[in-house]
Write an enzyme that holds these catalytic residues in place. Structure first.
Site, PDB file in Angstrom:
ATOM      1  N   TYR A  24       0.858  -1.189   0.000  1.00  0.00           N
ATOM      2  CA  TYR A  24       0.000   0.000   0.000  1.00  0.00           C
ATOM      3  C   TYR A  24       0.893   1.236   0.000  1.00  0.00           C
ATOM      4  O   TYR A  24       1.568   1.526   0.989  1.00  0.00           O
ATOM      5  CB  TYR A  24      -0.928   0.012   1.209  1.00  0.00           C
ATOM      6  CG  TYR A  24      -1.696   1.309   1.360  1.00  0.00           C
ATOM      7  CD1 TYR A  24      -2.534   1.757   0.341  1.00  0.00           C
ATOM      8  CD2 TYR A  24      -1.574   2.089   2.498  1.00  0.00           C
ATOM      9  CE1 TYR A  24      -3.227   2.945   0.463  1.00  0.00           C
ATOM     10  CE2 TYR A  24      -2.277   3.273   2.629  1.00  0.00           C
ATOM     11  CZ  TYR A  24      -3.094   3.697   1.606  1.00  0.00           C
ATOM     12  OH  TYR A  24      -3.769   4.885   1.724  1.00  0.00           O
ATOM     13  N   HIS A  49     -12.435   0.966  -4.103  1.00  0.00           N
ATOM     14  CA  HIS A  49     -11.600   0.221  -5.049  1.00  0.00           C
ATOM     15  C   HIS A  49     -12.339  -1.039  -5.492  1.00  0.00           C
ATOM     16  O   HIS A  49     -13.136  -1.602  -4.736  1.00  0.00           O
ATOM     17  CB  HIS A  49     -10.284  -0.207  -4.406  1.00  0.00           C
ATOM     18  CG  HIS A  49      -9.382   0.918  -4.031  1.00  0.00           C
ATOM     19  ND1 HIS A  49      -8.254   1.232  -4.749  1.00  0.00           N
ATOM     20  CD2 HIS A  49      -9.444   1.801  -2.995  1.00  0.00           C
ATOM     21  CE1 HIS A  49      -7.645   2.262  -4.181  1.00  0.00           C
ATOM     22  NE2 HIS A  49      -8.355   2.624  -3.106  1.00  0.00           N
ATOM     23  N   ASP A  78      -2.637  -1.400  -3.906  1.00  0.00           N
ATOM     24  CA  ASP A  78      -2.962  -0.019  -4.216  1.00  0.00           C
ATOM     25  C   ASP A  78      -1.654   0.759  -4.179  1.00  0.00           C
ATOM     26  O   ASP A  78      -1.163   1.106  -3.098  1.00  0.00           O
ATOM     27  CB  ASP A  78      -3.963   0.507  -3.179  1.00  0.00           C
ATOM     28  CG  ASP A  78      -4.259   1.977  -3.348  1.00  0.00           C
ATOM     29  OD1 ASP A  78      -3.809   2.584  -4.337  1.00  0.00           O
ATOM     30  OD2 ASP A  78      -4.952   2.533  -2.462  1.00  0.00           O
TER      31      ASP A  78
END
Length: 278
Positions: A115, A269, A155
């Protein structure tokens, strides 16, 4: 008879307890996922394992600050080893980098849940984002040397190319689409226009999404909760499978599980699901 492909998915859940309240469990129950990388878990390990239920081996790196980031990998295979170190000993990834090795047949598949935080231009947040990307750039060759079947999921909060953001012209000076951020991905997988991009350019890694989709807009993986972004498909493609060449060459399918309607979303998402015919 050929063996079943290994189905690997990644999703930023934006708080797994909230995602489950909105319907994530129904998606997971029906999707046949073998390995699931999660970002922004924002929960304890006990909460996470209770929500996922039986049959999952879970490794989890919670954020340093309670209620913040946190990354995890849940698998139908038991991790033989997992690591959370990234960068120097003074660098706290704050629950943003987790590696795990899995035995699949007679081979080792290395999976990373990553992340990269959003950043903010001309602030310490952006400096920290570059520091994380620097550490990631240093680690990628080491990962490839460790296992020829490796994939960095998550992500990564950078739209690499103009194809990856619907409103790219309006975001050229914003975090997530800055030239210096995009240059990291040029070094990871190759730059736009490089005939070897996603086929050995840069550090030799492959953006599975772009290789699979081709030269088309998107498919996007994130849309703001606000306004009509989702309905108008005004999104960003910032959730990745970055794979070694050997693993990328086994890809059988690539899918972004975009919700059918705004009110059916359980995160901002969408999961990105890839079948690897290992």
């Amino acid at each position: 008879m050929p063996s079943k492909p290994l189905r690997i998915a990644t999703v930023n859940v934006n708080g797994i307890r909230a995602a489950y309240r909105r319907g994530m469990g129904d998606w997971l129950a029906d999707r046949g996922v073998d390995i699931l990388a999660l970002q922004e878990v924002r929960a304890s390990t006990d909460d996470l394992t209770a929500l996922l239920g039986d049959g999952w081996d879970v490794v989890h790196d919670p954020a340093t600050a309670k209620g913040r980031a946190g990354v995890a990998i849940a698998s139908r295979h038991r991790a033989s080893l997992h690591r959370v170190e990234l960068g120097g000993p003074d660098f706290d990834t704050a629950g943003r980098w987790l590696e795990a090795d899995y035995e699949v047949g007679d081979r080792i598949v290395t999976v990373v849940s990553a992340y990269v935080h959003t950043g903010e231009v001309d602030t310490p947040k952006q400096i920290e984002k570059y520091r994380f990307l620097d550490a990631m750039e240093h680690r990628l060759p080491e990962l490839a040397a460790h296992s020829e079947l490796a994939v960095v999921l998550g992500d990564l909060n950078v739209g690499h190319r103009t194809l990856d953001i619907k409103n790219w012209r309006g975001n050229r000076k914003n975090a997530g689409f800055l030239p210096d951020e995009r240059a990291y991905f040029d070094r990871f997988v190759g730059a736009e226009g490089d005939e070897l991009a996603n086929h050995g350019a840069g550090l030799g890694w492959v953006d599975v999404g772009r290789r699979s989709a081709g030269e088309v807009d998107g498919p996007y993986t994130w849309w703001s909760w606000r306004g009509k972004a989702f309905d108008n498909d005004t999104g960003w493609r910032i959730d990745y499978h970055l794979a070694t060449q050997a693993l990328a060459d086994t890809v059988a399918s690539y899918t972004v599980d975009r919700a059918a309607a705004y009110d059916e979303r359980w995160s901002d998402h969408a999961p990105v699901v890839v079948d690897y015919a290992i």
